[in-house]
Motif scaffolding. Structure first.
Motif, PDB file in Angstrom:
ATOM      1  N   TYR A  67      98.260  14.083  39.770  1.00  0.00           N
ATOM      2  CA  TYR A  67      97.230  13.695  40.730  1.00  0.00           C
ATOM      3  C   TYR A  67      97.103  12.182  40.884  1.00  0.00           C
ATOM      4  CZ  TYR A  67      96.183  18.555  41.226  1.00  0.00           C
ATOM      5  OH  TYR A  67      96.312  19.895  41.506  1.00  0.00           O
ATOM      6  N   GLU A  68      96.750  11.460  39.822  1.00  0.00           N
ATOM      7  CA  GLU A  68      96.675  10.009  39.944  1.00  0.00           C
ATOM      8  C   GLU A  68      98.061   9.417  40.174  1.00  0.00           C
ATOM      9  OE1 GLU A  68      94.223   7.820  37.233  1.00  0.00           O
ATOM     10  OE2 GLU A  68      92.922   9.545  36.874  1.00  0.00           O
ATOM     11  N   GLY A  69      99.102  10.065  39.642  1.00  0.00           N
ATOM     12  CA  GLY A  69     100.458   9.600  39.901  1.00  0.00           C
ATOM     13  C   GLY A  69     100.811   9.656  41.376  1.00  0.00           C
ATOM     14  N   ALA A  70     100.432  10.726  42.041  1.00  0.00           N
ATOM     15  CA  ALA A  70     100.708  10.852  43.481  1.00  0.00           C
ATOM     16  C   ALA A  70      99.994   9.774  44.282  1.00  0.00           C
ATOM     17  CB  ALA A  70     100.302  12.240  43.969  1.00  0.00           C
ATOM     18  N   GLU A  71      98.787   9.403  43.846  1.00  0.00           N
ATOM     19  CA  GLU A  71      98.013   8.399  44.566  1.00  0.00           C
ATOM     20  C   GLU A  71      98.653   7.014  44.506  1.00  0.00           C
ATOM     21  OE1 GLU A  71      94.134   8.585  42.878  1.00  0.00           O
ATOM     22  OE2 GLU A  71      93.693  10.585  43.673  1.00  0.00           O
ATOM     23  N   LEU A  72      99.512   6.767  43.528  1.00  0.00           N
ATOM     24  CA  LEU A  72     100.187   5.468  43.450  1.00  0.00           C
ATOM     25  C   LEU A  72     101.093   5.225  44.652  1.00  0.00           C
ATOM     26  CD1 LEU A  72     101.314   5.092  39.723  1.00  0.00           C
ATOM     27  CD2 LEU A  72      99.507   3.841  40.899  1.00  0.00           C
ATOM     28  N   GLY A  73     101.707   6.300  45.167  1.00  0.00           N
ATOM     29  CA  GLY A  73     102.571   6.167  46.328  1.00  0.00           C
ATOM     30  C   GLY A  73     103.934   5.578  46.030  1.00  0.00           C
ATOM     31  N   VAL A  74     104.374   5.645  44.761  1.00  0.00           N
ATOM     32  CA  VAL A  74     105.700   5.146  44.396  1.00  0.00           C
ATOM     33  C   VAL A  74     106.414   6.223  43.589  1.00  0.00           C
ATOM     34  CG1 VAL A  74     104.918   2.743  44.341  1.00  0.00           C
ATOM     35  CG2 VAL A  74     104.954   4.079  42.218  1.00  0.00           C
ATOM     36  N   PRO A  75     107.756   6.194  43.539  1.00  0.00           N
ATOM     37  CA  PRO A  75     108.479   7.162  42.707  1.00  0.00           C
ATOM     38  C   PRO A  75     108.161   6.962  41.224  1.00  0.00           C
ATOM     39  CG  PRO A  75     109.958   6.093  44.270  1.00  0.00           C
ATOM     40  CD  PRO A  75     108.674   5.333  44.303  1.00  0.00           C
ATOM     41  N   ILE A  76     107.993   8.073  40.519  1.00  0.00           N
ATOM     42  CA  ILE A  76     107.794   8.054  39.073  1.00  0.00           C
ATOM     43  C   ILE A  76     108.937   8.815  38.415  1.00  0.00           C
ATOM     44  CG2 ILE A  76     106.303   8.765  37.155  1.00  0.00           C
ATOM     45  CD1 ILE A  76     103.918   8.546  38.988  1.00  0.00           C
ATOM     46  N   LEU A  77     109.526   8.204  37.401  1.00  0.00           N
ATOM     47  CA  LEU A  77     110.567   8.848  36.612  1.00  0.00           C
ATOM     48  C   LEU A  77     110.012   9.127  35.226  1.00  0.00           C
ATOM     49  CD1 LEU A  77     113.516   9.763  36.142  1.00  0.00           C
ATOM     50  CD2 LEU A  77     114.028   7.397  35.475  1.00  0.00           C
ATOM     51  N   ALA A  78     110.023  10.390  34.798  1.00  0.00           N
ATOM     52  CA  ALA A  78     109.608  10.791  33.457  1.00  0.00           C
ATOM     53  C   ALA A  78     110.862  11.081  32.641  1.00  0.00           C
ATOM     54  CB  ALA A  78     108.710  12.024  33.523  1.00  0.00           C
ATOM     55  N   VAL A  79     111.023  10.373  31.525  1.00  0.00           N
ATOM     56  CA  VAL A  79     112.226  10.499  30.694  1.00  0.00           C
ATOM     57  C   VAL A  79     111.812  11.013  29.316  1.00  0.00           C
ATOM     58  CG1 VAL A  79     114.269   9.349  29.788  1.00  0.00           C
ATOM     59  CG2 VAL A  79     113.202   8.504  31.898  1.00  0.00           C
ATOM     60  N   HIS A  80     112.411  12.128  28.893  1.00  0.00           N
ATOM     61  CA  HIS A  80     112.063  12.686  27.589  1.00  0.00           C
ATOM     62  C   HIS A  80     113.286  13.329  26.953  1.00  0.00           C
ATOM     63  CE1 HIS A  80     112.037  17.036  28.670  1.00  0.00           C
ATOM     64  NE2 HIS A  80     111.607  16.625  29.863  1.00  0.00           N
ATOM     65  N   GLY A  81     113.103  13.818  25.729  1.00  0.00           N
ATOM     66  CA  GLY A  81     114.125  14.558  24.993  1.00  0.00           C
ATOM     67  C   GLY A  81     113.559  15.874  24.524  1.00  0.00           C
ATOM     68  N   ASP A  82     113.743  16.169  23.244  1.00  0.00           N
ATOM     69  CA  ASP A  82     113.104  17.271  22.529  1.00  0.00           C
ATOM     70  C   ASP A  82     113.869  18.580  22.607  1.00  0.00           C
ATOM     71  OD1 ASP A  82     111.212  18.791  21.121  1.00  0.00           O
ATOM     72  OD2 ASP A  82     109.910  19.055  22.862  1.00  0.00           O
ATOM     73  N   THR A  83     114.183  19.081  23.813  1.00  0.00           N
ATOM     74  CA  THR A  83     114.799  20.404  23.921  1.00  0.00           C
ATOM     75  C   THR A  83     116.306  20.340  24.162  1.00  0.00           C
ATOM     76  OG1 THR A  83     113.778  20.421  26.139  1.00  0.00           O
ATOM     77  CG2 THR A  83     112.794  21.797  24.472  1.00  0.00           C
ATOM     78  N   HIS A  84     116.882  19.150  24.096  1.00  0.00           N
ATOM     79  CA  HIS A  84     118.332  18.964  23.966  1.00  0.00           C
ATOM     80  C   HIS A  84     119.123  19.556  25.133  1.00  0.00           C
ATOM     81  CE1 HIS A  84     118.027  18.529  19.276  1.00  0.00           C
ATOM     82  NE2 HIS A  84     116.912  18.162  19.885  1.00  0.00           N
ATOM     83  N   GLU A  85     118.617  19.457  26.319  1.00  0.00           N
ATOM     84  CA  GLU A  85     119.328  19.995  27.480  1.00  0.00           C
ATOM     85  C   GLU A  85     119.309  18.960  28.597  1.00  0.00           C
ATOM     86  OE1 GLU A  85     119.356  23.882  30.455  1.00  0.00           O
ATOM     87  OE2 GLU A  85     118.098  23.872  28.667  1.00  0.00           O
ATOM     88  N   PHE A  86     120.437  18.297  28.811  1.00  0.00           N
ATOM     89  CA  PHE A  86     120.501  17.274  29.849  1.00  0.00           C
ATOM     90  C   PHE A  86     120.094  17.873  31.191  1.00  0.00           C
ATOM     91  CE2 PHE A  86     123.150  15.371  33.253  1.00  0.00           C
ATOM     92  CZ  PHE A  86     122.488  14.159  33.325  1.00  0.00           C
ATOM     93  N   THR A  87     119.076  17.262  31.813  1.00  0.00           N
ATOM     94  CA  THR A  87     118.512  17.821  33.041  1.00  0.00           C
ATOM     95  C   THR A  87     117.987  16.694  33.915  1.00  0.00           C
ATOM     96  OG1 THR A  87     117.744  19.754  31.785  1.00  0.00           O
ATOM     97  CG2 THR A  87     116.831  19.459  33.995  1.00  0.00           C
ATOM     98  N   ILE A  88     118.216  16.819  35.225  1.00  0.00           N
ATOM     99  CA  ILE A  88     117.569  15.959  36.220  1.00  0.00           C
ATOM    100  C   ILE A  88     116.998  16.887  37.286  1.00  0.00           C
ATOM    101  CG2 ILE A  88     117.840  14.126  37.940  1.00  0.00           C
ATOM    102  CD1 ILE A  88     120.334  13.220  36.319  1.00  0.00           C
ATOM    103  N   ASP A  89     115.691  16.845  37.493  1.00  0.00           N
ATOM    104  CA  ASP A  89     115.078  17.726  38.493  1.00  0.00           C
ATOM    105  C   ASP A  89     113.685  17.215  38.855  1.00  0.00           C
ATOM    106  OD1 ASP A  89     113.617  18.374  36.234  1.00  0.00           O
ATOM    107  OD2 ASP A  89     114.122  20.503  36.218  1.00  0.00           O
ATOM    108  N   LYS A  90     112.986  18.013  39.643  1.00  0.00           N
ATOM    109  CA  LYS A  90     111.599  17.709  40.032  1.00  0.00           C
ATOM    110  C   LYS A  90     110.745  18.916  39.654  1.00  0.00           C
ATOM    111  CE  LYS A  90     112.564  14.504  43.863  1.00  0.00           C
ATOM    112  NZ  LYS A  90     111.758  13.360  43.369  1.00  0.00           N
ATOM    113  N   PRO A  91     110.321  19.009  38.383  1.00  0.00           N
ATOM    114  CA  PRO A  91     109.693  20.238  37.900  1.00  0.00           C
ATOM    115  C   PRO A  91     108.173  20.256  37.958  1.00  0.00           C
ATOM    116  CG  PRO A  91     110.161  18.816  36.054  1.00  0.00           C
ATOM    117  CD  PRO A  91     110.609  18.064  37.288  1.00  0.00           C
TER     118      PRO A  91
END
Length: 312
Positions: free
Chosen positions: A238-262
């Protein structure tokens, strides 16, 4: 006339400098979840650091988990220090769960998790700067949450970068009051720090935001499910959308290389298209991802994944 011409030249120079700053391309590397707890595995991790050096990123972020499911020994942390010291440029560290929140579990050595976290901070989170052979200055969390100095922020190429201490394993929450009290304070610190990053995006008119953390927050969970990541995902949506800029979330943990919009809004049907998720490689795979933030790219971010075949 000469003074007027000088002012025009100065104004043109300042405009050109501003345009060049806003058009700057940034290349950085991300990796994490190095969990092969053997002498051979350590040598492979050292070799991976050298491969990252060959790519010449402006900086590197380690996304968490310096060990696997074995005992929480000092050796694992010391070996991680050796790997990070191989990185020629700046390296920013954010913690995962295996080296501290999980350390009270059976088979992990029955450690006090907060004692293990203190050791991580001592060795891997220097005050005011990153790790690596050429450290860069960082703005670290202060004020009421000053103990969370692993929450850091910096700006490169008119993009704001921020780390959050949000490990895997349901954000470090176990079914006891001790763990929940710790989580509540750290969660409040994380939310406050992300909001500070949002404010900096607005203050400098940044072109994008990158958020680094370890734990997979359960992107597919139903919005009303009571997980320890729910507040964070709501703030991203919600507040992220109001910024009006692309946001990239980078994480690990589940060991599966993935790029998507989840990420979804709470109606469960509307996708939060302002956010892209990158999950890095994790053990037994070994590799890194080069991320390029280019303002000429309509999506801002592009990715080059480098998996080290044969784990050499």
């Amino acid at each position: 006339m000469i003074d007027q011409l000088a002012r025009i030249i100065l104004f043109s120079t300042l405009c050109a400098a501003s345009l060049n700053a806003s058009a700057q391309t940034v290349r950085f590397a991300v990796f994490g979840d190095i969990q092969e707890e053997t002498a051979v595995g350590h040598q492979k991790d050292l070799a991976l650091a050298e491969r990252i050096n060959e790519a010449e990123p402006e900086f590197t972020v380690f996304i968490g988990d310096i060990q696997g499911g074995g005992p929480c020994t000092d050796q694992q942390r010391e070996e991680a220090v050796a790997v990070f010291e191989r990185i020629e440029g700046p390296l920013v560290f954010t913690p995962g769960d295996n080296a501290w929140t999980d350390c009270l579990l059976r088979g992990k050595g029955d450690w006090d998790p907060l004692e293990r976290l203190a050791k991580l901070r001592d060795d891997l989170v220097p005050v005011g700067k990153s790790l690596g052979q050429k450290p860069m200055p960082l703005t670290q969390q202060d004020g009421d949450y000053r103990e969370y100095r692993e929450n850091a922020r910096w700006v490169k190429g008119n993009v704001v970068f921020v780390t959050l201490h949000m490990p895997g394993g349901n954000n470090g929450v176990y079914p006891d009051r001790y763990a929940f009290d710790e989580y509540e304070r750290r969660n409040n610190a994380n939310l406050a720090w992300l909001q500070r990053a949002y404010q900096e995006v607005e203050d400098i008119d940044a072109q994008g935001l990158v958020v680094f953390f370890h734990g997979n927050p359960g992107w597919d969970d139903i919005y009303w499910r009571a997980t320890a990541y729910r507040d964070f995902k709501s703030l991203l949506a919600y507040e992220g959308a109001e910024l009006g800029v692309p946001i990239l979330a980078v994480h690990g943990d589940t060991h599966e290389f993935t790029i998507d919009k989840p990420l979804m809004f709470t109606d469960g049907r509307t996708r939060a298209d302002h956010l892209t998720r990158l999950e890095v490689f994790g053990s037994p795979e070994r590799g890194y991802v080069i991320v390029t933030a280019d303002p000429r790219n309509p999506e801002l971010f592009s990715f080059t994944a480098v998996e080290v075949k044969g784990h050499e």
